[in-house]
Design an enzyme around this catalytic site. Structure first.
Site, mmCIF file in Angstrom:
data_model
loop_
_atom_site.group_PDB
_atom_site.id
_atom_site.type_symbol
_atom_site.label_atom_id
_atom_site.label_comp_id
_atom_site.label_asym_id
_atom_site.label_seq_id
_atom_site.Cartn_x
_atom_site.Cartn_y
_atom_site.Cartn_z
ATOM 1 N N SER A 115 0.850 -1.182 0.000
ATOM 2 C CA SER A 115 0.000 0.000 0.000
ATOM 3 C C SER A 115 0.891 1.238 0.000
ATOM 4 C CB SER A 115 -0.887 0.028 1.252
ATOM 5 O OG SER A 115 -1.516 1.294 1.419
ATOM 6 N N TYR A 165 -1.210 -0.725 10.404
ATOM 7 C CA TYR A 165 -1.314 -0.931 8.953
ATOM 8 C C TYR A 165 -0.118 -0.337 8.221
ATOM 9 C CZ TYR A 165 -3.494 -1.069 4.310
ATOM 10 O OH TYR A 165 -3.775 -1.318 2.982
#
Length: 283
Positions: free
Chosen positions: A153, A166
């Protein structure tokens, strides 16, 4: 030239595993690979989603492509070993692996994050990718080489306030792919990470389309729109084939240019839940 090159006509004869293949980016990747002739194995934790995805992918498969599914939790070593075994049943070899399984948690500043939740997010992202790599590499080496793609990501390289574990997890995946590329280059296993930006998946449906958060996010995307799962699938398809045979250890953004600017400001989303003082560790 490497023995791992795209056969004429697409990915006919390739065997590829896609984790988290029942929804979103994983499903789009599996569909694109099967359409180009690959024998695709998808896995996930919810069988109903896998069955529905497999039916849709099968209907659109081309060039001899196929799809099968297996229920598995990629944070569990025995499950990952079993997924690879099922993937090998299709052609007897394994040529590619897309480590897509992952996810985030409840957003908030680090001082309000629980240890259990922090570890859960690390496990579902980093540990699942590690286990996938561990069991995918040997059969790819046996096949003469292959392509391992981890879905990371832009949160792994750009601050995303209040994303907790995350951002840490995705940064870890990027570095894992760099190390793996260095380790397995001599045996022709290429390892790359793909960094999606804001992609319109089921998870992102929680963000109201008229919210200040979405407006802030879109203002920082030069191409001016939210991405689609197919935007990621196209890059993954490229990394699976012979046209990318000299690309390894790369971290490739597919984000509409978001990383040219700044990450999303989740303050309007988080602050109403815990309060301004708590956001700043004052309360």
């Amino acid at each position: 030239m490497s023995s791992f090159a795209t056969p004429a006509g697409g990915l006919a004869g390739f065997s590829v595993i896609v984790t988290g293949g029942g929804t979103g980016i994983g499903r789009a990747c599996a569909a694109r690979l099967a359409a180009d002739g690959a024998a695709v194995t998808i896995c996930g934790r919810t069988e109903s989603r896998l069955v529905e995805a497999a039916e849709t992918i099968r209907a659109a498969a081309g060039n001899g492509g196929s799809v099968r599914h297996v229920v598995a939790d990629t944070t569990k070593e025995d499950d990952v070993r079993r997924v690879v075994d099922v993937g090998l049943e299709a052609t007897g070899t394994l040529n590619g692996f897309v480590a897509n399984a992952g996810g985030g948690g409840m957003p908030g500043p680090y001082h309000v994050q629980s240890l259990d939740e922090f570890m859960r997010v690390l496990n579902v992202n980093v540990i699942s990718t590690f286990l996938s790599l561990k069991y995918a590499v040997p059969p790819m080496v046996k096949a003469g080489g292959g392509s391992f793609v981890a879905i990371s990501s832009i949160a792994g390289c750009q601050t995303h306030r209040y994303f907790g574990a995350y951002t840490v997890a995705k940064g870890g995946i990027d570095q894992m792919m760099r190390n793996a590329a260095d380790e397995y280059g001599p045996v022709k296993v290429r390892c790359n990470s793909v960094r999606p930006g804001f992609i319109a998946t089921e998870i992102m449906e929680n963000i109201p389309r008229e919210s200040d958060l979405l407006k802030n996010w879109l203002a920082n995307i030069p191409l001016g729109r939210v991405g689609e799962p197919d935007d990621v699938a196209g890059l993954v398809r490229f990394l699976m084939g012979g046209d990318s045979r000299w690309i390894t250890g790369a971290m490739l953004n597919v984000d509409g240019g978001n990383t040219l600017r700044t990450g999303p400001d989740f303050t309007p989303f988080v602050e109403p839940m815990i309060g301004r003082d708590a956001m700043l560790a004052k309360g």
